[in-house]
Design an enzyme around this catalytic site. Sequence first.
Site, PDB file in Angstrom:
ATOM      1  N   TYR A 116      31.921  45.599  38.597  1.00  0.00           N
ATOM      2  CA  TYR A 116      33.473  45.955  38.608  1.00  0.00           C
ATOM      3  C   TYR A 116      34.103  45.273  40.054  1.00  0.00           C
ATOM      4  O   TYR A 116      34.937  44.682  40.001  1.00  0.00           O
ATOM      5  CB  TYR A 116      33.561  47.369  38.578  1.00  0.00           C
ATOM      6  CG  TYR A 116      35.054  47.815  38.721  1.00  0.00           C
ATOM      7  CD1 TYR A 116      36.041  47.922  37.840  1.00  0.00           C
ATOM      8  CD2 TYR A 116      35.327  48.402  40.041  1.00  0.00           C
ATOM      9  CE1 TYR A 116      37.341  48.091  38.286  1.00  0.00           C
ATOM     10  CE2 TYR A 116      36.574  48.841  40.263  1.00  0.00           C
ATOM     11  CZ  TYR A 116      37.525  48.947  39.427  1.00  0.00           C
ATOM     12  OH  TYR A 116      38.853  49.128  39.574  1.00  0.00           O
ATOM     13  N   SER A 172      41.300  46.272  43.676  1.00  0.00           N
ATOM     14  CA  SER A 172      40.837  47.436  44.098  1.00  0.00           C
ATOM     15  C   SER A 172      40.256  47.356  45.481  1.00  0.00           C
ATOM     16  O   SER A 172      39.676  46.266  45.978  1.00  0.00           O
ATOM     17  CB  SER A 172      39.738  47.944  43.078  1.00  0.00           C
ATOM     18  OG  SER A 172      38.749  49.035  43.451  1.00  0.00           O
TER      19      SER A 172
END
Length: 248
Positions: A157, A143
């Site tokens: 995350y 990501s």
Amino acid sequence: MSGVMVVTGASRGIGAATARLAAEHGYSVAVNYVANELAADEVVEHCRRLGAGAIAVRADVSDEAEVRTLMATTEAELGRPTVLVNNAGILHQQMRFDEMSVERWREALDVNIIGSFLCAREAVRRMSTRHGGPGGSIVNVSSAASYLGSPGEYIDYAATKAAVDTLTIGLAQEVATEAIRVNAVRPGLIHTDIHASGGEPDRIARVASSVPMQRGGTPEEVARTILWLASDEASYVTGALVNCSGGR
Ligand code: NAP
């Protein structure tokens, strides 16, 4: 192009788009999911309508035994996996770091890190020429959060995705002479359900102006990047972290 592709978390979002595109490209596809059987079956039906072999396999990627079953079922029904797309991932509610619980961290690390490790390990055991395998390709879905850090939203995350980047760099070098390439795609703001999991379904509308291209991306745009990295077109590409984020 042909081969057997395992896509984790392929019932929805980026994984589903990847499975559909893989079928279009002539792969047989194992559509992994953890809860949403109906959605996984729809992806399988789509792939079969395109003439591709396809199966849905329920497995929690953070569970070692279930990952072994995912790979074994794929091998028995479609043939030995030649591509792994490590896509399954979870996102918790946005919050400050000093409000987060250890249970939340353990869950995020279990699915996003251990899940990717387990699937990659089982794939290497099947693909590596060192183990008598034919070689293959692993694409990890990281990501943009790994380099942005996600302050005020989900630092945990973001940190799991940094681990996925490091896995990509190290494993790519470790298996470079064993006919396996390992790469990562780092999506930016992509239109999927994951933003609802973070508690803000319309997050992309709020932050799109911070993207140089001024828009979110589609799961299909990420899927095309994944398919390229998986393919022989990328035969000299390994250990690469490819941003697919509109310049963000
Ligand atoms: P999504 O729409 O929320 O879909 C998540 C998928 O992962 C679903 O298929 C879900 O299965 C599956 N899954 C969740 N936990 C699992 C587990 N323990 N074992 C197996 N499968 C599991 O997510 P997405 O946006 O497509 O995200 C896919 C990947 O891209 C993730 O790794 C995410 O971190 C990354 N990413 C997304 C964005 C974005 O903006 N969307 C940006 C950067 C990176 P069920 O349907 O069965 O629940």
